[in-house]
Design a protein around this motif. Structure first.
Motif, PDB file in Angstrom:
ATOM      1  N   PHE A 162      28.016   1.299  72.516  1.00 52.88           N
ATOM      2  CA  PHE A 162      27.105   1.380  73.662  1.00 52.88           C
ATOM      3  C   PHE A 162      27.020   2.859  74.049  1.00 52.88           C
ATOM      4  N   ILE A 163      25.817   3.427  73.893  1.00 50.85           N
ATOM      5  CA  ILE A 163      25.623   4.844  74.224  1.00 50.85           C
ATOM      6  C   ILE A 163      25.495   4.982  75.737  1.00 50.85           C
ATOM      7  N   VAL A 164      26.445   5.704  76.312  1.00 54.03           N
ATOM      8  CA  VAL A 164      26.478   5.860  77.763  1.00 54.03           C
ATOM      9  C   VAL A 164      25.587   7.025  78.183  1.00 54.03           C
ATOM     10  N   VAL A 202      12.235  -1.861  61.808  1.00 53.26           N
ATOM     11  CA  VAL A 202      12.507  -2.844  62.859  1.00 53.26           C
ATOM     12  C   VAL A 202      13.841  -3.523  62.557  1.00 53.26           C
ATOM     13  N   GLU A 203      14.542  -3.873  63.631  1.00 49.22           N
ATOM     14  CA  GLU A 203      15.866  -4.487  63.452  1.00 49.22           C
ATOM     15  C   GLU A 203      15.790  -5.980  63.785  1.00 49.22           C
ATOM     16  N   PHE A 204      16.418  -6.807  62.945  1.00 50.46           N
ATOM     17  CA  PHE A 204      16.415  -8.257  63.189  1.00 50.46           C
ATOM     18  C   PHE A 204      17.611  -8.623  64.067  1.00 50.46           C
ATOM     19  N   PHE A 212      28.691  -8.773  70.630  1.00 50.24           N
ATOM     20  CA  PHE A 212      27.908  -8.112  71.675  1.00 50.24           C
ATOM     21  C   PHE A 212      27.013  -7.061  71.051  1.00 50.24           C
ATOM     22  N   LYS A 213      25.943  -6.740  71.764  1.00 45.74           N
ATOM     23  CA  LYS A 213      24.994  -5.742  71.270  1.00 45.74           C
ATOM     24  C   LYS A 213      24.342  -5.064  72.451  1.00 45.74           C
ATOM     25  N   ALA A 214      24.147  -3.738  72.321  1.00 44.81           N
ATOM     26  CA  ALA A 214      23.418  -2.990  73.355  1.00 44.81           C
ATOM     27  C   ALA A 214      21.928  -3.246  73.183  1.00 44.81           C
ATOM     28  N   ILE A 215      21.213  -3.201  74.284  1.00 43.12           N
ATOM     29  CA  ILE A 215      19.753  -3.303  74.207  1.00 43.12           C
ATOM     30  C   ILE A 215      19.129  -2.355  75.237  1.00 43.12           C
ATOM     31  N   GLY A 216      18.046  -1.687  74.780  1.00 39.15           N
ATOM     32  CA  GLY A 216      17.291  -0.816  75.691  1.00 39.15           C
ATOM     33  C   GLY A 216      16.028  -1.542  76.108  1.00 39.15           C
ATOM     34  N   ASN A 217      14.875  -1.031  75.669  1.00 43.77           N
ATOM     35  CA  ASN A 217      13.600  -1.688  75.997  1.00 43.77           C
ATOM     36  C   ASN A 217      13.208  -2.761  74.981  1.00 43.77           C
ATOM     37  N   GLY A 218      13.990  -2.921  73.916  1.00 42.32           N
ATOM     38  CA  GLY A 218      13.665  -3.954  72.917  1.00 42.32           C
ATOM     39  C   GLY A 218      12.407  -3.644  72.130  1.00 42.32           C
ATOM     40  N   THR A 219      12.063  -2.367  72.004  1.00 40.58           N
ATOM     41  CA  THR A 219      10.813  -2.028  71.308  1.00 40.58           C
ATOM     42  C   THR A 219      11.004  -1.837  69.808  1.00 40.58           C
ATOM     43  N   ASN A 220      12.243  -2.014  69.337  1.00 45.10           N
ATOM     44  CA  ASN A 220      12.446  -1.953  67.887  1.00 45.10           C
ATOM     45  C   ASN A 220      13.165  -3.207  67.384  1.00 45.10           C
ATOM     46  N   LEU A 221      13.043  -4.291  68.145  1.00 47.93           N
ATOM     47  CA  LEU A 221      13.795  -5.503  67.804  1.00 47.93           C
ATOM     48  C   LEU A 221      12.868  -6.678  67.521  1.00 47.93           C
ATOM     49  N   CYS A 266      20.206   6.039  69.261  1.00 48.68           N
ATOM     50  CA  CYS A 266      20.759   5.118  68.252  1.00 48.68           C
ATOM     51  C   CYS A 266      19.909   5.139  66.983  1.00 48.68           C
ATOM     52  N   GLN A 267      18.576   5.109  67.158  1.00 46.93           N
ATOM     53  CA  GLN A 267      17.660   5.057  66.001  1.00 46.93           C
ATOM     54  C   GLN A 267      17.305   6.445  65.497  1.00 46.93           C
ATOM     55  N   ASN A 268      17.708   7.473  66.212  1.00 52.84           N
ATOM     56  CA  ASN A 268      17.218   8.842  65.964  1.00 52.84           C
ATOM     57  C   ASN A 268      15.690   8.820  65.842  1.00 52.84           C
ATOM     58  N   ALA A 269      15.063   8.369  66.913  1.00 52.77           N
ATOM     59  CA  ALA A 269      13.601   8.213  66.934  1.00 52.77           C
ATOM     60  C   ALA A 269      12.932   9.560  66.680  1.00 52.77           C
ATOM     61  N   GLY A 270      11.747   9.497  66.105  1.00 49.87           N
ATOM     62  CA  GLY A 270      11.036  10.741  65.803  1.00 49.87           C
ATOM     63  C   GLY A 270       9.541  10.537  65.746  1.00 49.87           C
ATOM     64  N   ALA A 271       8.817  11.635  65.930  1.00 51.04           N
ATOM     65  CA  ALA A 271       7.349  11.590  65.820  1.00 51.04           C
ATOM     66  C   ALA A 271       6.826  13.026  65.813  1.00 51.04           C
ATOM     67  N   ALA A 314      10.677   3.991  74.494  1.00 48.47           N
ATOM     68  CA  ALA A 314      12.113   3.773  74.269  1.00 48.47           C
ATOM     69  C   ALA A 314      12.937   4.155  75.484  1.00 48.47           C
ATOM     70  N   THR A 315      14.172   3.652  75.527  1.00 49.47           N
ATOM     71  CA  THR A 315      15.186   4.249  76.389  1.00 49.47           C
ATOM     72  C   THR A 315      15.821   5.399  75.598  1.00 49.47           C
ATOM     73  N   VAL A 316      16.514   6.278  76.295  1.00 50.92           N
ATOM     74  CA  VAL A 316      17.196   7.365  75.582  1.00 50.92           C
ATOM     75  C   VAL A 316      18.269   6.782  74.652  1.00 50.92           C
TER      76      VAL A 316
HETATM   77  C1  FAD Z   1       4.019   1.144  70.460  1.00 52.06           C
HETATM   78  C2  FAD Z   1       5.294   1.635  69.851  1.00 52.06           C
HETATM   79  C3  FAD Z   1       5.342   2.919  69.324  1.00 52.06           C
HETATM   80  C4  FAD Z   1       6.511   3.402  68.729  1.00 52.06           C
HETATM   81  N1  FAD Z   1       6.521   4.663  68.223  1.00 52.06           N
HETATM   82  C5  FAD Z   1       7.649   5.142  67.673  1.00 52.06           C
HETATM   83  C6  FAD Z   1       7.702   6.473  67.151  1.00 52.06           C
HETATM   84  O1  FAD Z   1       6.731   7.215  67.191  1.00 52.06           O
HETATM   85  N2  FAD Z   1       8.862   6.898  66.607  1.00 52.06           N
HETATM   86  C7  FAD Z   1       9.971   6.117  66.552  1.00 52.06           C
HETATM   87  O2  FAD Z   1      11.014   6.568  66.063  1.00 52.06           O
HETATM   88  N3  FAD Z   1       9.965   4.852  67.044  1.00 52.06           N
HETATM   89  C8  FAD Z   1       8.838   4.353  67.595  1.00 52.06           C
HETATM   90  N4  FAD Z   1       8.814   3.070  68.087  1.00 52.06           N
HETATM   91  C9  FAD Z   1       9.979   2.189  67.924  1.00 52.06           C
HETATM   92  C10 FAD Z   1      10.972   2.172  69.116  1.00 52.06           C
HETATM   93  O3  FAD Z   1      10.345   2.535  70.332  1.00 52.06           O
HETATM   94  C11 FAD Z   1      12.142   3.124  68.830  1.00 52.06           C
HETATM   95  O4  FAD Z   1      12.880   2.675  67.718  1.00 52.06           O
HETATM   96  C12 FAD Z   1      13.103   3.254  70.023  1.00 52.06           C
HETATM   97  O5  FAD Z   1      14.067   4.215  69.705  1.00 52.06           O
HETATM   98  C13 FAD Z   1      13.761   1.952  70.452  1.00 52.06           C
HETATM   99  O6  FAD Z   1      14.258   2.147  71.752  1.00 52.06           O
HETATM  100  P1  FAD Z   1      14.627   0.915  72.687  1.00 52.06           P
HETATM  101  O7  FAD Z   1      15.217   1.424  73.947  1.00 52.06           O
HETATM  102  O8  FAD Z   1      13.465   0.010  72.849  1.00 52.06           O
HETATM  103  O9  FAD Z   1      15.753   0.235  71.808  1.00 52.06           O
HETATM  104  P2  FAD Z   1      15.930  -1.330  71.454  1.00 52.06           P
HETATM  105  O10 FAD Z   1      14.752  -1.802  70.700  1.00 52.06           O
HETATM  106  O11 FAD Z   1      16.320  -2.077  72.673  1.00 52.06           O
HETATM  107  O12 FAD Z   1      17.179  -1.249  70.461  1.00 52.06           O
HETATM  108  C14 FAD Z   1      17.030  -0.626  69.204  1.00 52.06           C
HETATM  109  C15 FAD Z   1      18.423  -0.366  68.636  1.00 52.06           C
HETATM  110  O13 FAD Z   1      19.073   0.579  69.479  1.00 52.06           O
HETATM  111  C16 FAD Z   1      20.291   0.025  69.966  1.00 52.06           C
HETATM  112  N5  FAD Z   1      20.499   0.488  71.336  1.00 52.06           N
HETATM  113  C17 FAD Z   1      19.633   0.444  72.370  1.00 52.06           C
HETATM  114  N6  FAD Z   1      20.196   0.998  73.462  1.00 52.06           N
HETATM  115  C18 FAD Z   1      21.447   1.361  73.089  1.00 52.06           C
HETATM  116  C19 FAD Z   1      22.548   1.952  73.770  1.00 52.06           C
HETATM  117  N7  FAD Z   1      22.498   2.319  75.068  1.00 52.06           N
HETATM  118  N8  FAD Z   1      23.692   2.154  73.075  1.00 52.06           N
HETATM  119  C20 FAD Z   1      23.801   1.828  71.760  1.00 52.06           C
HETATM  120  N9  FAD Z   1      22.799   1.265  71.064  1.00 52.06           N
HETATM  121  C21 FAD Z   1      21.636   1.043  71.732  1.00 52.06           C
HETATM  122  C22 FAD Z   1      20.123  -1.488  69.896  1.00 52.06           C
HETATM  123  O14 FAD Z   1      21.379  -2.149  69.791  1.00 52.06           O
HETATM  124  C23 FAD Z   1      19.305  -1.605  68.617  1.00 52.06           C
HETATM  125  O15 FAD Z   1      20.165  -1.503  67.501  1.00 52.06           O
HETATM  126  C24 FAD Z   1       7.655   2.568  68.694  1.00 52.06           C
HETATM  127  C25 FAD Z   1       7.604   1.275  69.233  1.00 52.06           C
HETATM  128  C26 FAD Z   1       6.435   0.819  69.806  1.00 52.06           C
HETATM  129  C27 FAD Z   1       6.405  -0.570  70.395  1.00 52.06           C
END
Ligand code: FAD
Length: 298
Positions: free
Chosen positions: A181-183, A291-293, A59-68, A133-138, A126-128
């Motif tokens: 799964f991050i609640v 990006v994650e495969f 199983f795997k969690a998914i948010g908006n799929g923007t890093n997959l 999970c990715q420790n997103a940054g900008a 992204a979703t939160v």
């Molecule tokens: C146009 C564009 C711009 C972007 N700009 C940036 C940027 O400036 N900085 C940056 O860091 N990223 C950026 N990203 C990449 C992406 O948006 C981030 O990595 C974001 O954090 C992914 O969120 P998501 O909800 O889409 O996660 P997903 O792509 O759905 O999942 C990514 C990973 O997170 C895990 N995950 C998702 N939800 C959960 C949950 N609830 N619990 C546990 N694990 C979970 C998934 O299993 C997977 O491993 C960008 C993407 C796009 C398309």
């Protein structure tokens, strides 16, 4: 009862079989998820994880799929979407959100309630949960800056993680190796002295639009190597505009791969492989994917 019947019988689970997940990612390529659910309650997520574990289903969690990048052969397991877990609230001066909330909507909510600290992340699609999970940054901000606690289901158990247990690093956390799964996440933001203005976070979205291409992508494909920029190396290797099938390197930002309608995951994967090869040949640097495969690529 078998796996499918047990999952389907969970309350408010929104079960789908052979769900076309690839088309619902940022890159809009790739195949189907064998099983997909979007539970409305944490209890249902926990029960689904337990059932998956008992039946040996990955199983795997998914948010908006923007890093997959989803394989053309799809994902032979259970995807658990957070899209129905979106509540945000204030508690004793902290801001708390469920993992499925949209990051930008959470930032608007926080600023609207007088808190500051994540404005630079406004506009990341992204979703939160995904961002944590990715420790997103900008723009010098990272999502972990003001986190005090994350609640997640790990190994089937609902647990609280204080910040030091979250393992935050550059685009990684203790949750990014899977099985979690991050609640929810709790943030302690500085309280603002003056009224917040919409323009303050909106400006970051405008800045983002000025440096990033629009279109179907996963954002930055590669992590920046220490002390350098992946985009600089890719551009230096002459790969802007490089194309295989329906996938190509952006002319605007060399660390972005864009896809045309009809592109395949194989096209994207092949562009990634070629970039890695040419950057290594020219600079001796091995780029690591951001990006994650998902699924099988070889
Ligand atoms: C146009 C564009 C711009 C972007 N700009 C940036 C940027 O400036 N900085 C940056 O860091 N990223 C950026 N990203 C990449 C992406 O948006 C981030 O990595 C974001 O954090 C992914 O969120 P998501 O909800 O889409 O996660 P997903 O792509 O759905 O999942 C990514 C990973 O997170 C895990 N995950 C998702 N939800 C959960 C949950 N609830 N619990 C546990 N694990 C979970 C998934 O299993 C997977 O491993 C960008 C993407 C796009 C398309």
């Amino acid at each position: 009862m078998g796996f499918t019947e047990l999952i389907r019988s969970l309350p408010n689970v929104h079960f789908k079989e052979n769900y076309d997940i690839g088309q619902h990612t940022g890159l809009a390529v790739g195949g189907k998820a064998k099983y997909f659910i979007a539970p409305e309650t944490v209890n249902t997520v926990q029960n689904a994880v337990r059932i998956a574990q008992e039946h040996g289903v990955e199983f795997k969690a998914i948010g908006n799929g923007t890093n997959l990048l989803v394989s053309d052969f799809g994902f032979d397991g259970l995807l658990i979407s957070s899209k129905n877990l979106t509540m945000k609230l204030l508690d004793k001066g902290d801001v708390i959100t469920l993992g499925g909330a949209q990051l930008s909507s959470f930032i608007r909510f926080s600023v609207g309630n007088g808190f500051t600290g994540m404005e630079g992340l406004y506009g990341i699609p992204a979703t939160v949960g995904g961002a944590v999970c990715q420790n997103a940054g900008a723009f010098g901000y990272t999502v972990s800056d003001y986190i005090t606690e994350v609640v997640a289901i790990q190994n089937g158990v609902l647990k609280r993680f204080n910040k030091s247990e979250c393992g935050f690093g550059y685009r990684e956390s203790a949750f990014s190796s899977g099985g979690s799964f991050i609640v929810s996440a709790r943030f302690k933001f500085p309280k603002r002295k003056t009224a917040a203005k919409r323009q303050e976070y909106y400006a970051y979205r405008l800045m983002r639009n000025g440096v990033q291409p629009s279109g179907r992508s996963c954002g930055s494909v590669f992590k920046n190597p220490k002390g350098d920029y992946a985009a600089r190396l890719i551009e230096g290797a002459g790969m802007k505009g490089f194309r295989i099938g329906g996938a190509f390197v952006s002319d605007m930002h060399a660390n972005f791969i864009l896809t045309d309608k009809g592109a395949s995951a194989k096209d994207v994967y092949s562009v990634i492989s070629e970039i890695k090869k040419r950057v290594y040949e020219k600079y001796g640097v091995t780029l690591d994917e951001e990006v994650e495969f998902l699924g099988v690529f070889k």
